[in-house]
Design a protein around this motif. Sequence first.
Motif, PDB file in Angstrom:
ATOM      1  N   GLU A 289      -2.078 -94.564  70.743  1.00 12.45           N
ATOM      2  CA  GLU A 289      -1.328 -93.345  70.451  1.00 12.45           C
ATOM      3  C   GLU A 289       0.151 -93.508  70.822  1.00 12.45           C
ATOM      4  O   GLU A 289       0.512 -94.362  71.624  1.00 12.45           O
ATOM      5  CB  GLU A 289      -1.900 -92.170  71.264  1.00 12.45           C
ATOM      6  CG  GLU A 289      -3.344 -91.827  70.961  1.00 12.45           C
ATOM      7  CD  GLU A 289      -3.896 -90.791  71.940  1.00 12.45           C
ATOM      8  OE1 GLU A 289      -3.194 -90.473  72.929  1.00 12.45           O
ATOM      9  OE2 GLU A 289      -5.018 -90.317  71.719  1.00 12.45           O
ATOM     10  N   ASP A 290       1.005 -92.655  70.230  1.00 11.77           N
ATOM     11  CA  ASP A 290       2.381 -92.574  70.690  1.00 11.77           C
ATOM     12  C   ASP A 290       2.407 -91.911  72.068  1.00 11.77           C
ATOM     13  O   ASP A 290       1.477 -91.195  72.454  1.00 11.77           O
ATOM     14  CB  ASP A 290       3.231 -91.759  69.701  1.00 11.77           C
ATOM     15  CG  ASP A 290       3.351 -92.441  68.343  1.00 11.77           C
ATOM     16  OD1 ASP A 290       3.268 -93.690  68.296  1.00 11.77           O
ATOM     17  OD2 ASP A 290       3.498 -91.731  67.334  1.00 11.77           O
ATOM     18  N   ARG A 333       7.654 -94.072  70.660  1.00  9.39           N
ATOM     19  CA  ARG A 333       7.087 -95.412  70.731  1.00  9.39           C
ATOM     20  C   ARG A 333       8.078 -96.308  71.448  1.00  9.39           C
ATOM     21  O   ARG A 333       9.284 -96.196  71.237  1.00  9.39           O
ATOM     22  CB  ARG A 333       6.836 -95.969  69.325  1.00  9.39           C
ATOM     23  CG  ARG A 333       5.847 -95.145  68.517  1.00  9.39           C
ATOM     24  CD  ARG A 333       5.823 -95.568  67.067  1.00  9.39           C
ATOM     25  NE  ARG A 333       4.993 -94.661  66.262  1.00  9.39           N
ATOM     26  CZ  ARG A 333       5.093 -94.513  64.956  1.00  9.39           C
ATOM     27  NH1 ARG A 333       6.006 -95.221  64.281  1.00  9.39           N
ATOM     28  NH2 ARG A 333       4.305 -93.669  64.320  1.00  9.39           N
ATOM     29  N   LEU A 334       7.563 -97.194  72.270  1.00 13.28           N
ATOM     30  CA  LEU A 334       8.420 -98.129  72.993  1.00 13.28           C
ATOM     31  C   LEU A 334       8.596 -99.399  72.180  1.00 13.28           C
ATOM     32  O   LEU A 334       7.648 -99.899  71.571  1.00 13.28           O
ATOM     33  CB  LEU A 334       7.814 -98.456  74.356  1.00 13.28           C
ATOM     34  CG  LEU A 334       7.776 -97.292  75.355  1.00 13.28           C
ATOM     35  CD1 LEU A 334       7.018 -97.693  76.612  1.00 13.28           C
ATOM     36  CD2 LEU A 334       9.182 -96.827  75.708  1.00 13.28           C
ATOM     37  N   LEU A 335       9.821 -99.937  72.193  1.00 11.68           N
ATOM     38  CA  LEU A 335      10.151-101.114  71.391  1.00 11.68           C
ATOM     39  C   LEU A 335      10.542-102.317  72.240  1.00 11.68           C
ATOM     40  O   LEU A 335      10.994-103.321  71.705  1.00 11.68           O
ATOM     41  CB  LEU A 335      11.304-100.773  70.427  1.00 11.68           C
ATOM     42  CG  LEU A 335      11.064 -99.573  69.498  1.00 11.68           C
ATOM     43  CD1 LEU A 335      12.304 -99.308  68.657  1.00 11.68           C
ATOM     44  CD2 LEU A 335       9.851 -99.824  68.605  1.00 11.68           C
ATOM     45  N   GLY A 336      10.395-102.215  73.568  1.00  7.46           N
ATOM     46  CA  GLY A 336      10.732-103.346  74.425  1.00  7.46           C
ATOM     47  C   GLY A 336      12.016-103.128  75.197  1.00  7.46           C
ATOM     48  O   GLY A 336      12.863-102.311  74.827  1.00  7.46           O
ATOM     49  N   ARG A 337      12.168-103.889  76.269  1.00  6.21           N
ATOM     50  CA  ARG A 337      13.343-103.771  77.119  1.00  6.21           C
ATOM     51  C   ARG A 337      14.579-104.320  76.409  1.00  6.21           C
ATOM     52  O   ARG A 337      14.561-105.419  75.868  1.00  6.21           O
ATOM     53  CB  ARG A 337      13.137-104.539  78.417  1.00  6.21           C
ATOM     54  CG  ARG A 337      12.034-104.025  79.294  1.00  6.21           C
ATOM     55  CD  ARG A 337      12.418-102.796  80.065  1.00  6.21           C
ATOM     56  NE  ARG A 337      13.477-103.037  81.027  1.00  6.21           N
ATOM     57  CZ  ARG A 337      13.927-102.116  81.880  1.00  6.21           C
ATOM     58  NH1 ARG A 337      13.422-100.887  81.844  1.00  6.21           N
ATOM     59  NH2 ARG A 337      14.875-102.396  82.739  1.00  6.21           N
ATOM     60  N   LEU A 338      15.655-103.535  76.454  1.00  5.09           N
ATOM     61  CA  LEU A 338      16.907-103.993  75.849  1.00  5.09           C
ATOM     62  C   LEU A 338      17.739-104.842  76.803  1.00  5.09           C
ATOM     63  O   LEU A 338      18.707-105.475  76.374  1.00  5.09           O
ATOM     64  CB  LEU A 338      17.728-102.778  75.398  1.00  5.09           C
ATOM     65  CG  LEU A 338      17.049-101.850  74.383  1.00  5.09           C
ATOM     66  CD1 LEU A 338      17.991-100.720  74.000  1.00  5.09           C
ATOM     67  CD2 LEU A 338      16.618-102.623  73.152  1.00  5.09           C
TER      68      LEU A 338
END
Length: 563
Positions: A289-290, A333-338
């Motif tokens: 899930e989001d 939604r998480l897309l990763g550490r910037l």
Amino acid sequence: MAWIPLTHLLLPAPPEEAGIPVADEPLLSRGAFAQASLAAAGGLQAKPLRRVALWFEDAAQMAVALLACWRAGVVAVLPGDAQAHTCSALDATVDAWLTDAALPVPADRQWRLEDLEGHPPLAPAELDPALGLVLCTSGSSGRPKHIAKTWRQLMDEVRALQDQWPDADTPVLGSVSAQHMYGLPFRVLWPLSAGRLLDRPQRIYPEDLQQASLRHPSFVWIASPALLRRLGERLNWKALRGRLVRIHSSGGELPAEVSGHIERHLGLRPTEIYGSSETGAVAWRRGAEDWQPLPGVAVSLNAEGALRVRSPWVNAAEEQTADGAELVCGRFRLLGRLDRIVKIEEKRISLPMLERALAGHPYVTEARLGAIAGAPRLAALVALSAKGLHALRNQGRKAVTAALRAHLAAGFESLALPRTWRFFSQLPGNAQGKLPRHEFEAAAGPRPLAPEARELPGQAENERRYTLDIPYDLAYFTGHFPSAPVVPGVAQISWAMSLAQRDLCPGFHFAGMEVLKFQRLLRPGDVASLALKWDASKRKLHFAFTVEGAPCSSGRILEGGRP
């Protein structure tokens, strides 16, 4: 029991509530808890102290010490671990330590709660929510940070947890430390306010967590992905099903296959918690899930697409995260550490992108990449899937590494391909699911020469039994054999002798072998049992390795005279 604000915990309890247990084994009632905290507060104020470090393995004793500091107006500082370098750095910033363990700091600076006795207790009072404490991060992204929190912020956070899960009324057991901004609210503060029984020890092993849980008709687990990945087939799923009513997980992403595996066996999916030491709990989800923000939390994105968090328990300076995100109908939604970008030969390389690409290979369940100090290239820690382990066992390490490098080479330039590879059943990490920098470098260092041995209780004085998880990356596999790794017999004998010297017969010296048998190969990923028996009259050590009851090797090692 009705909700009790944290500020009211040291006020006199109504007679019908004073006997409600806060913890068991040994029993600690709400009334006794308040008395213990007020007594300790009197000792703290009599010293006098302004800033005290707390390290407790008993969550109930931690709660007593925290409330005592709060009542006495003392700032409590919670270190992220009790390692020597952590304690040494923190020791210069505090007046003393309160603990129930032996810490690597001067003995005269370590106090037990009983050392504070002998002074008049402070009077019951409503506590000031403007006072605060300090939590120290684990140092997974560099040096540990010291994060100041007010008690009002902690109160607001646990109230939001109760608003989200108002049905929560069962005992709480956990595999995570109460020293951190996940374990502290979930294992200690939330149960205290909700009148729920809290379990004293941190239950690091699945078997221990299960055994302790089944004392209760129903219960909740506060866990990390690291523990949930280790559940495997070691649990009595039938006994847990219907009694384990909720699992919270935080400290990293829980792989979808792990969540699905638990749902198939228990009929429930773990509830993942997204947050950090700075923000506290932010959002939750189940499965794929989001993420759904907790009550009172608002999220947005900055110009770079990084998540911004606003809530009553987040300091304004801590609102901006470095997590890339996408907003979806009030959720995200998480897309990763910037901020996990490294430079190699002037090229910027995104570690999250590489990790996601590796996780897309059928051999991999999870990966963690990083640069090693003094090394010009990346190191990769890889948790292998069942297919990956099959390939490792039947084709060898070199073939698995080549397959993963080829997979990455299809989308990344050669500079981004790791030079160092280490393989695991699950990624290393502390009990919070974090991987501090020094632990990453240790895991990427020399390959292990022996498995971790877990001693089984209940053995005779001259006997020992152990469970051994054969490492995927055992150093001996390189030459024995490159395409079909097998634990050498001499290594098995060495492990038996080493454990016997440690636990059974110190000073044991090898003088020969008798009736040595090798009947089955020990391979990467095998879970082996080792039985040792010391025959003092004949000066012989009997050993036997088995896997699932089938014999692998056995023999007698003769003890010789001292050199």
